[in-house]
Design a protein around this motif. Sequence first.
Motif, PDB file in Angstrom:
ATOM      1  N   THR A  36       0.855  -0.948   0.026  1.00 31.27           N
ATOM      2  CA  THR A  36      -0.084   0.005   0.011  1.00 31.27           C
ATOM      3  C   THR A  36       0.734   1.163  -0.106  1.00 31.27           C
ATOM      4  OG1 THR A  36      -1.926  -1.076   1.467  1.00 31.27           O
ATOM      5  CG2 THR A  36      -1.751   1.298   1.100  1.00 31.27           C
ATOM      6  N   THR A  37       1.798   1.169   0.932  1.00 35.64           N
ATOM      7  CA  THR A  37       2.677   2.314   0.965  1.00 35.64           C
ATOM      8  C   THR A  37       3.423   2.712  -0.478  1.00 35.64           C
ATOM      9  OG1 THR A  37       3.202   1.995   3.480  1.00 35.64           O
ATOM     10  CG2 THR A  37       4.657   3.462   2.004  1.00 35.64           C
ATOM     11  N   ARG A  38       4.006   1.579  -1.151  1.00 34.36           N
ATOM     12  CA  ARG A  38       4.538   1.927  -2.502  1.00 34.36           C
ATOM     13  C   ARG A  38       3.571   2.458  -3.365  1.00 34.36           C
ATOM     14  NH1 ARG A  38       9.400  -2.823  -2.848  1.00 34.36           N
ATOM     15  NH2 ARG A  38      10.386  -2.408  -0.731  1.00 34.36           N
ATOM     16  N   LEU A  39       2.507   1.937  -3.567  1.00 33.89           N
ATOM     17  CA  LEU A  39       1.390   2.411  -4.462  1.00 33.89           C
ATOM     18  C   LEU A  39       1.296   3.918  -4.033  1.00 33.89           C
ATOM     19  CD1 LEU A  39      -0.870  -0.688  -4.338  1.00 33.89           C
ATOM     20  CD2 LEU A  39       0.652   0.054  -6.206  1.00 33.89           C
ATOM     21  N   ALA A  40       0.955   3.957  -2.673  1.00 29.02           N
ATOM     22  CA  ALA A  40       0.557   5.507  -2.510  1.00 29.02           C
ATOM     23  C   ALA A  40       1.536   6.461  -2.993  1.00 29.02           C
ATOM     24  CB  ALA A  40       0.236   5.503  -0.928  1.00 29.02           C
ATOM     25  N   VAL A  41       2.822   6.200  -2.513  1.00 27.04           N
ATOM     26  CA  VAL A  41       3.922   7.081  -3.042  1.00 27.04           C
ATOM     27  C   VAL A  41       3.934   7.166  -4.334  1.00 27.04           C
ATOM     28  CG1 VAL A  41       6.568   7.230  -2.999  1.00 27.04           C
ATOM     29  CG2 VAL A  41       5.410   6.348  -0.852  1.00 27.04           C
ATOM     30  N   ASP A  42       3.909   6.394  -5.234  1.00 28.81           N
ATOM     31  CA  ASP A  42       4.037   6.332  -6.429  1.00 28.81           C
ATOM     32  C   ASP A  42       2.568   7.255  -7.066  1.00 28.81           C
ATOM     33  OD1 ASP A  42       6.113   4.951  -6.911  1.00 28.81           O
ATOM     34  OD2 ASP A  42       4.867   2.955  -7.513  1.00 28.81           O
ATOM     35  N   ARG A  43       1.473   7.192  -6.572  1.00 25.49           N
ATOM     36  CA  ARG A  43       0.447   7.893  -6.752  1.00 25.49           C
ATOM     37  C   ARG A  43       0.655   9.387  -6.477  1.00 25.49           C
ATOM     38  NH1 ARG A  43      -5.486   7.295  -7.911  1.00 25.49           N
ATOM     39  NH2 ARG A  43      -4.932   5.073  -8.543  1.00 25.49           N
ATOM     40  N   LEU A  44       1.125   9.433  -5.389  1.00 20.01           N
ATOM     41  CA  LEU A  44       1.391  10.822  -4.805  1.00 20.01           C
ATOM     42  C   LEU A  44       2.511  11.572  -5.889  1.00 20.01           C
ATOM     43  CD1 LEU A  44       0.893  13.152  -2.847  1.00 20.01           C
ATOM     44  CD2 LEU A  44       2.737  12.070  -1.484  1.00 20.01           C
ATOM     45  N   ARG A  45       3.325  10.986  -6.164  1.00 21.00           N
ATOM     46  CA  ARG A  45       4.429  11.396  -7.179  1.00 21.00           C
ATOM     47  C   ARG A  45       3.822  12.074  -8.598  1.00 21.00           C
ATOM     48  NH1 ARG A  45       9.067   6.953  -5.937  1.00 21.00           N
ATOM     49  NH2 ARG A  45       9.927   8.119  -4.417  1.00 21.00           N
ATOM     50  N   ARG A  46       2.893  11.105  -9.004  1.00 17.43           N
ATOM     51  CA  ARG A  46       1.928  11.804 -10.069  1.00 17.43           C
ATOM     52  C   ARG A  46       0.867  12.662  -9.807  1.00 17.43           C
ATOM     53  NH1 ARG A  46       1.336   6.071 -10.525  1.00 17.43           N
ATOM     54  NH2 ARG A  46      -0.911   5.845 -10.036  1.00 17.43           N
ATOM     55  N   ALA A  47       0.450  12.610  -8.598  1.00 22.52           N
ATOM     56  CA  ALA A  47      -0.466  13.727  -8.038  1.00 22.52           C
ATOM     57  C   ALA A  47       0.006  15.186  -7.953  1.00 22.52           C
ATOM     58  CB  ALA A  47      -1.304  13.359  -6.889  1.00 22.52           C
ATOM     59  N   LYS A  48       1.350  15.048  -7.314  1.00 24.36           N
ATOM     60  CA  LYS A  48       2.053  16.232  -7.111  1.00 24.36           C
ATOM     61  C   LYS A  48       2.085  17.133  -8.394  1.00 24.36           C
ATOM     62  CE  LYS A  48       4.268  16.048  -3.216  1.00 24.36           C
ATOM     63  NZ  LYS A  48       4.007  17.279  -2.211  1.00 24.36           N
ATOM     64  N   ALA A  49       2.183  16.845  -9.743  1.00 21.27           N
ATOM     65  CA  ALA A  49       2.040  17.425 -10.880  1.00 21.27           C
ATOM     66  C   ALA A  49       0.697  18.099 -10.999  1.00 21.27           C
ATOM     67  CB  ALA A  49       2.497  16.660 -12.297  1.00 21.27           C
ATOM     68  N   ARG A  50      -0.337  17.275 -10.774  1.00 16.52           N
ATOM     69  CA  ARG A  50      -1.811  17.642 -10.919  1.00 16.52           C
ATOM     70  C   ARG A  50      -2.052  18.884  -9.924  1.00 16.52           C
ATOM     71  NH1 ARG A  50      -2.886  12.349 -10.796  1.00 16.52           N
ATOM     72  NH2 ARG A  50      -4.011  12.544  -8.781  1.00 16.52           N
ATOM     73  N   GLU A  66       9.542  11.486   2.159  1.00  9.49           N
ATOM     74  CA  GLU A  66       9.540  11.868   3.319  1.00  9.49           C
ATOM     75  C   GLU A  66       7.895  11.886   4.116  1.00  9.49           C
ATOM     76  OE1 GLU A  66      12.946  15.338   3.217  1.00  9.49           O
ATOM     77  OE2 GLU A  66      10.624  15.784   2.613  1.00  9.49           O
ATOM     78  N   ARG A  67       7.194  11.954   3.308  1.00  2.00           N
ATOM     79  CA  ARG A  67       5.762  11.952   3.810  1.00  2.00           C
ATOM     80  C   ARG A  67       5.230  10.459   4.119  1.00  2.00           C
ATOM     81  NH1 ARG A  67       0.507  14.870   1.360  1.00  2.00           N
ATOM     82  NH2 ARG A  67      -1.189  14.138   2.983  1.00  2.00           N
ATOM     83  N   ALA A  68       5.636   9.617   3.520  1.00  4.75           N
ATOM     84  CA  ALA A  68       5.428   8.186   3.715  1.00  4.75           C
ATOM     85  C   ALA A  68       6.148   7.867   5.149  1.00  4.75           C
ATOM     86  CB  ALA A  68       5.777   7.246   2.299  1.00  4.75           C
ATOM     87  N   VAL A  69       7.393   8.185   5.071  1.00  2.09           N
ATOM     88  CA  VAL A  69       8.331   7.781   6.465  1.00  2.09           C
ATOM     89  C   VAL A  69       7.575   8.473   7.438  1.00  2.09           C
ATOM     90  CG1 VAL A  69      10.431   7.882   7.375  1.00  2.09           C
ATOM     91  CG2 VAL A  69      10.225   7.346   5.324  1.00  2.09           C
ATOM     92  N   PHE A  70       7.205   9.823   7.500  1.00  9.45           N
ATOM     93  CA  PHE A  70       6.691  10.262   8.573  1.00  9.45           C
ATOM     94  C   PHE A  70       5.239   9.633   9.259  1.00  9.45           C
ATOM     95  CE2 PHE A  70       3.812  13.599  10.526  1.00  9.45           C
ATOM     96  CZ  PHE A  70       4.573  14.181  11.149  1.00  9.45           C
ATOM     97  N   VAL A  71       4.427   9.532   8.210  1.00 12.39           N
ATOM     98  CA  VAL A  71       3.133   8.833   8.358  1.00 12.39           C
ATOM     99  C   VAL A  71       3.320   7.543   9.104  1.00 12.39           C
ATOM    100  CG1 VAL A  71       1.107   7.720   7.458  1.00 12.39           C
ATOM    101  CG2 VAL A  71       1.858   9.856   6.676  1.00 12.39           C
ATOM    102  N   LEU A  72       4.253   6.717   8.585  1.00 15.05           N
ATOM    103  CA  LEU A  72       4.391   5.247   9.175  1.00 15.05           C
ATOM    104  C   LEU A  72       5.123   5.389  10.426  1.00 15.05           C
ATOM    105  CD1 LEU A  72       5.603   3.267   6.013  1.00 15.05           C
ATOM    106  CD2 LEU A  72       3.327   3.276   7.005  1.00 15.05           C
TER     107      LEU A  72
END
Length: 304
Positions: free
Chosen positions: A57-71, A120-126
């Motif tokens: 889940t974390t890896r999928l979320a990080v990948d999605r967040l990277r794409r979302a940053k541009a949007r 960083e966000r993923a690490v902070f959350v976890l």
Amino acid sequence: MTVERFEEHRDLLTGVAYRILGTVADAEDVVQEAWLRWSGADTAAVENDRAYLIRVTTRLAVDRLRRAKARRESHVGEWLPEPVGTDPAGTVPDVAERVELTNSVELALLVVLETLSPLERAVFVLREAFGLPYAEIGGAVGRTEATVRQLARRARKHVEERRPRFDVDRMSRRRITERFIGACVDGDLDGLIAMLSDDVTLVADGGGRAKAPLRALVGTGKVARFLTAIATEAGARRFAESLGVAAPEGYAVEFTDVNGAPAAVVTAGARPISVFSLVVLDGLVRTVYLVADPEKLTRLASPA
């Protein structure tokens, strides 16, 4: 059995994904994708379901967040996280499993988390929200334990420097929120100004679909005039109609918990049209978060 093993952790996975992504829709999509990965894996060989699913889940979320940053960089106006309703006890249905986790979904914190890198966000959350060991976090994000410790320290320092301080308890915040909305609805400009700090900031997210300031408003005069203007009957009607709510039956305000904190949910014709969440310091309103993007309000229950 495979389904039951996954469902046992669904709420936890949704909580992880929501805190990393800031939107429920994206979090649900990530969890669904994690389920597809899980259903296609050799689960009999998985020794620790929880650790495995958090990693996926974390890896999928990080990948999605990277794409979302541009949007989000091309988002019309300011971007705010999607608010989620919480019950009076402080639990977050489908987003958090323990009362103490609600502090990690407050809008003010999620806004700060937007300034971190996805890793960083993923690490902070976890680490900060779920208390995972550094070694387990390393497995989730694909980094060494030493690297995770560095990322965690950097993220924690960044958040501590920017995270708003609250110096009043929950009931006081609720009373201030009620007085704040009351002054807006009454058109009490002087009374509203008296509640605002000199450097008050209003951040509004209309998503280009609702009328809202494209940039943050700063200062008591600008913030108070905007709020009293949209709170008049004519102003509220124009605001609602910009969302496609034509000739609403009436407006209502419910004071409830949103993202684990007192907030005001405004409805038109029983449809949520905006959420107000306040940052209060020294008894004064320091920041006003106004979420009016209709796509971010679909999961908020309408007031009874």
